[in-house]
Motif scaffolding. Structure first.
Motif, mmCIF file in Angstrom:
data_model
loop_
_atom_site.group_PDB
_atom_site.id
_atom_site.type_symbol
_atom_site.label_atom_id
_atom_site.label_comp_id
_atom_site.label_asym_id
_atom_site.label_seq_id
_atom_site.Cartn_x
_atom_site.Cartn_y
_atom_site.Cartn_z
ATOM 1 N N UNK A 1 21.029 -26.164 -27.693
ATOM 2 C CA UNK A 1 22.273 -25.638 -28.223
ATOM 3 C C UNK A 1 21.970 -24.490 -29.186
ATOM 4 N N UNK A 2 22.626 -23.390 -28.976
ATOM 5 C CA UNK A 2 22.403 -22.210 -29.822
ATOM 6 C C UNK A 2 23.055 -22.395 -31.190
ATOM 7 N N UNK A 3 22.287 -22.023 -32.219
ATOM 8 C CA UNK A 3 22.811 -22.070 -33.585
ATOM 9 C C UNK A 3 23.703 -20.847 -33.779
ATOM 10 N N UNK A 4 24.970 -21.078 -34.123
ATOM 11 C CA UNK A 4 25.923 -19.986 -34.290
ATOM 12 C C UNK A 4 26.815 -20.281 -35.492
ATOM 13 N N UNK A 5 26.736 -19.409 -36.474
ATOM 14 C CA UNK A 5 27.536 -19.572 -37.688
ATOM 15 C C UNK A 5 28.557 -18.453 -37.861
ATOM 16 N N UNK A 6 28.908 -17.757 -36.782
ATOM 17 C CA UNK A 6 29.789 -16.599 -36.900
ATOM 18 C C UNK A 6 31.133 -16.920 -37.545
ATOM 19 N N UNK A 48 19.274 -18.522 -40.507
ATOM 20 C CA UNK A 48 19.329 -19.665 -39.603
ATOM 21 C C UNK A 48 19.699 -19.252 -38.191
ATOM 22 N N UNK A 49 20.658 -18.346 -38.066
ATOM 23 C CA UNK A 49 21.049 -17.857 -36.746
ATOM 24 C C UNK A 49 19.954 -16.985 -36.141
ATOM 25 N N UNK A 50 19.424 -16.064 -36.925
ATOM 26 C CA UNK A 50 18.403 -15.138 -36.412
ATOM 27 C C UNK A 50 17.193 -15.879 -35.871
#
Length: 111
Positions: A1-6, A48-50
């Motif tokens: 699962x991709x970490x995404x905080x947008x 964290x996202x990068x």
């Protein structure tokens, strides 16, 4: 699962803009501190996202060395499935050995 905080980053950026407007009216230490907290949160979430760092990773601090001589250091090695040190190689990052210092942090991902 991709970490995404947008989505949360959008909220934090909106909060940052709101604080900036409040600071224009009344520059208080509380508002300055809140702005710094929001900026720090944005920076951490972007990292964290990068790097796709999952929040469930274990974070450990490298302890102080037990050997107190200046030339003693920690080394990160790959053992190549051998207990014989002559087959071990040091892990390199950007063509340089990875040698953490006491107080450095490691993020540990378990299988």
């Amino acid at each position: 699962m991709e970490i995404n905080y947008n989505n949360i980053l959008k909220l934090l950026n909106a909060e940052s803009k709101k604080i900036i407007e409040e600071l224009r009216i009344n520059r208080t230490q509380d508002l300055v501190a809140r702005k710094k907290e929001v900026d720090n949160a944005i920076t951490w979430l972007k990292k964290g996202m990068d790097h796709q760092i999952h929040p469930d990773l274990n974070i450990v601090m490298i302890p102080e060395k037990t050997t107190k001589t200046p030339s003693s250091e920690y080394r990160l090695i790959e053992d190549h499935e051998s207990d014989e040190r002559k087959y071990w190689t040091e892990v390199k990052l950007d063509d340089q050995e990875l040698r953490p210092m006491p107080g450095s942090f490691l993020m540990i991902k378990y299988k």
